[in-house]
Enzyme design. Structure first.
Site, PDB file in Angstrom:
ATOM      1  N   HIS A 207      74.489   7.103   2.942  1.00  8.72           N
ATOM      2  CA  HIS A 207      73.807   6.479   3.876  1.00  8.72           C
ATOM      3  C   HIS A 207      73.770   7.440   5.251  1.00  8.72           C
ATOM      4  O   HIS A 207      74.883   7.756   5.665  1.00  8.72           O
ATOM      5  CB  HIS A 207      74.357   5.123   4.088  1.00  8.72           C
ATOM      6  CG  HIS A 207      73.564   4.076   4.989  1.00  8.72           C
ATOM      7  ND1 HIS A 207      73.733   4.099   6.225  1.00  8.72           N
ATOM      8  CD2 HIS A 207      72.853   3.002   4.509  1.00  8.72           C
ATOM      9  CE1 HIS A 207      72.896   3.179   6.830  1.00  8.72           C
ATOM     10  NE2 HIS A 207      72.511   2.592   5.663  1.00  8.72           N
ATOM     11  N   CYS A 245      67.288   5.472   4.974  1.00 14.06           N
ATOM     12  CA  CYS A 245      67.369   4.097   5.774  1.00 14.06           C
ATOM     13  C   CYS A 245      66.414   4.187   6.847  1.00 14.06           C
ATOM     14  O   CYS A 245      67.100   5.026   7.738  1.00 14.06           O
ATOM     15  CB  CYS A 245      68.730   3.928   6.249  1.00 14.06           C
ATOM     16  SG  CYS A 245      68.838   2.149   7.066  1.00 14.06           S
ATOM     17  N   HIS A 272      66.688   1.856   2.208  1.00 13.46           N
ATOM     18  CA  HIS A 272      66.652   0.649   2.922  1.00 13.46           C
ATOM     19  C   HIS A 272      65.415   0.637   3.796  1.00 13.46           C
ATOM     20  O   HIS A 272      65.130   1.697   4.560  1.00 13.46           O
ATOM     21  CB  HIS A 272      67.711   0.815   3.786  1.00 13.46           C
ATOM     22  CG  HIS A 272      69.244   0.620   3.088  1.00 13.46           C
ATOM     23  ND1 HIS A 272      70.333   0.641   3.649  1.00 13.46           N
ATOM     24  CD2 HIS A 272      69.605   0.168   1.701  1.00 13.46           C
ATOM     25  CE1 HIS A 272      71.160   0.758   2.595  1.00 13.46           C
ATOM     26  NE2 HIS A 272      70.864   0.457   1.592  1.00 13.46           N
ATOM     27  N   ASP A 317      66.332  -4.637   4.917  1.00 18.94           N
ATOM     28  CA  ASP A 317      67.342  -4.214   5.400  1.00 18.94           C
ATOM     29  C   ASP A 317      67.562  -5.298   6.493  1.00 18.94           C
ATOM     30  O   ASP A 317      66.762  -6.404   6.387  1.00 18.94           O
ATOM     31  CB  ASP A 317      67.523  -2.680   6.230  1.00 18.94           C
ATOM     32  CG  ASP A 317      69.092  -2.424   6.172  1.00 18.94           C
ATOM     33  OD1 ASP A 317      70.015  -3.052   5.892  1.00 18.94           O
ATOM     34  OD2 ASP A 317      69.079  -1.228   6.577  1.00 18.94           O
ATOM     35  N   HIS A 318      68.397  -5.216   7.556  1.00 13.91           N
ATOM     36  CA  HIS A 318      68.587  -6.263   8.639  1.00 13.91           C
ATOM     37  C   HIS A 318      67.221  -7.004   8.742  1.00 13.91           C
ATOM     38  O   HIS A 318      66.001  -6.410   8.903  1.00 13.91           O
ATOM     39  CB  HIS A 318      69.100  -5.836   9.781  1.00 13.91           C
ATOM     40  CG  HIS A 318      70.155  -4.716   9.401  1.00 13.91           C
ATOM     41  ND1 HIS A 318      70.636  -3.826  10.476  1.00 13.91           N
ATOM     42  CD2 HIS A 318      71.183  -4.676   8.523  1.00 13.91           C
ATOM     43  CE1 HIS A 318      71.738  -3.401   9.996  1.00 13.91           C
ATOM     44  NE2 HIS A 318      71.857  -3.741   8.894  1.00 13.91           N
ATOM     45  N   TYR A 331      72.142 -10.253   8.336  1.00  7.90           N
ATOM     46  CA  TYR A 331      71.910 -10.479   6.759  1.00  7.90           C
ATOM     47  C   TYR A 331      71.566 -12.003   6.301  1.00  7.90           C
ATOM     48  O   TYR A 331      72.362 -12.547   5.574  1.00  7.90           O
ATOM     49  CB  TYR A 331      73.188 -10.163   6.179  1.00  7.90           C
ATOM     50  CG  TYR A 331      73.089  -8.624   6.119  1.00  7.90           C
ATOM     51  CD1 TYR A 331      72.755  -7.919   4.961  1.00  7.90           C
ATOM     52  CD2 TYR A 331      73.943  -7.594   6.870  1.00  7.90           C
ATOM     53  CE1 TYR A 331      72.663  -6.505   5.002  1.00  7.90           C
ATOM     54  CE2 TYR A 331      73.827  -6.477   6.984  1.00  7.90           C
ATOM     55  CZ  TYR A 331      73.153  -5.675   5.821  1.00  7.90           C
ATOM     56  OH  TYR A 331      73.084  -4.396   5.730  1.00  7.90           O
TER      57      TYR A 331
END
Ligand code: DNO
Length: 361
Positions: A207, A245, A272, A317-318, A331
């Site tokens: 990542h 990501c 992501h 993702d977030h 999350y």
């Protein structure tokens, strides 16, 4: 592509797997043994229990995020070989339960870093925020305190208590580690574990650093496309792979995520997808996944993935915190579910598009 959702476990998450089940086209759960101290072997019984729960709820558990790397390995100290052996054993154990991808990172001390967990947005929601100037001038201990106070007592992934308790000692240990030294330690690590991963049919998917530049004078090395070229020149096994990501690497204006996805998605078994907006002073905020809300071109990115018939795992993702949801920062259920539907929609549209307008009745 296969759509997945990150989940923190039965006792740790505010979201249940039956909630996740209601999100269309989501078949994989991205999981980890979050309670496990970094560096310990993930035992087969513990893995079996988690996988069983995930499969009993109708999902697969083929992606793990993360098996964290012990600081001794990043520091290259005398205990690193011990922790590398443990890491290899964990890879072997996970492979026995059908795990295909292990996501990990190589960031010293801190994993992802933000200055505010619930930054108000104009639409009335809140989101994760990184104040560039503040981090430049802040004592890391102060940051830890602010973040822990504001995170609803839910721990942030990668901010293990054990590490936070010895923060001064760790900063002292990193005094002599610059980027080159960290690259040396990273090479040693991947060259040690990749043969095991290859034998076990596992992809080790690194990542990017988040944000993708040095903070608190700690070195960071997975910061852009040059880092990828360098890591593949060190070890070109197919098991030496990426977690792309868009929000992490894309938090620096230097990185054009559309180009990066185009050039590196074939090396990424896991992606992501999220959006960020970067301000003039390099601060950034995590917006909704929708293209026009941030600076990442998620529609173009999905077009690239659809065009090449991407076969890997994707997760939203977030997300922002919506409709008064009480959740782990970034999350929650709602905005990640909206994110999935946006990505699903783009994917379906680009599939149709590939067939050509003529064939659509
Ligand atoms: C933040 C995450 C990171 C990520 C790790 C991977 O929300 O994207 O914590 O899981 O850096 O090892």
């Amino acid at each position: 592509m296969e759509m997945t959702f990150r989940w923190y476990g039965k006792d740790n998450d505010t979201i249940s797997l039956s909630d996740v089940k209601q999100i269309p086209n989501t078949t994989g759960i991205v999981w980890a043994l979050h309670e496990k101290p970094v560096g310990e072997i993930w035992e087969k019984e513990e893995i079996a229990k988690e996988i069983e729960y995930i499969t009993d709820n109708g999902f697969n558990g083929k992606e793990v995020e993360s098996v964290n790397v012990h600081e001794s390995i990043k520091l290259g100290d005398e205990s690193r070989d011990y922790y590398i052996e443990n890491y290899k054993k964990t890879i072997e154990n996970l492979s026995e339960f059908g795990v295909e991808v292990i996501c990990y990172n190589f960031m010293p001390v801190f994993d992802w870093t933000r200055t505010e967990m619930f930054h108000p947005l104009e639409d009335g929601s809140t989101a994760l925020y990184f104040d560039y100037e503040k981090v430049k001038n802040l004592d890391p201990k102060e940051l830890i305190e602010t973040v822990s106070k504001s995170s609803n007592n839910l721990t942030m992934p990668g901010w293990e208590q054990e590490k936070l308790d010895r923060i001064s000692e760790l900063f002292e240990a990193y005094k002599d580690i610059d980027e080159e030294k960290l690259w040396e330690h990273f090479s040693y690590f991947i060259n040690s574990i990749i043969p095991t991963a290859e034998r076990c049919g596992i992809k080790m998917a690194i990542h990017p650093d988040d944000p993708p530049y040095s903070i608190f004078n700690l070195p960071r090395i997975i910061t852009g496309p040059d880092s990828y070229d360098r890591m593949f020149s060190i070890n070109d096994s197919p098991s030496n792979a990426l977690t792309l990501c868009t929000g992490s690497m894309g938090a620096s204006k230097k990185n054009n995520m559309t180009e990066i996805v185009k050039n590196y998605h074939h090396k990424a078994p896991f992606i992501h997808l999220r959006n960020v907006h970067i301000y003039e002073d390099h601060s950034f905020v995590e917006t909704s996944h929708y293209d026009n809300d941030g600076d990442i071109e998620l529609a173009k990115i999905m077009k690239i993935l659809a065009a090449s018939n991407y076969q890997g795992y994707i997760r939203p993702d977030h997300g922002r915190h919506l409709w008064n949801e009480n959740c782990r920062p970034g999350y929650g259920l709602y905005d990640r579910a909206l994110g999935i539907m946006y990505l699903n929609g783009l994917w379906s549209a680009f599939q149709l598009n590939k067939e050509g307008a003529k064939n659509v009745q």
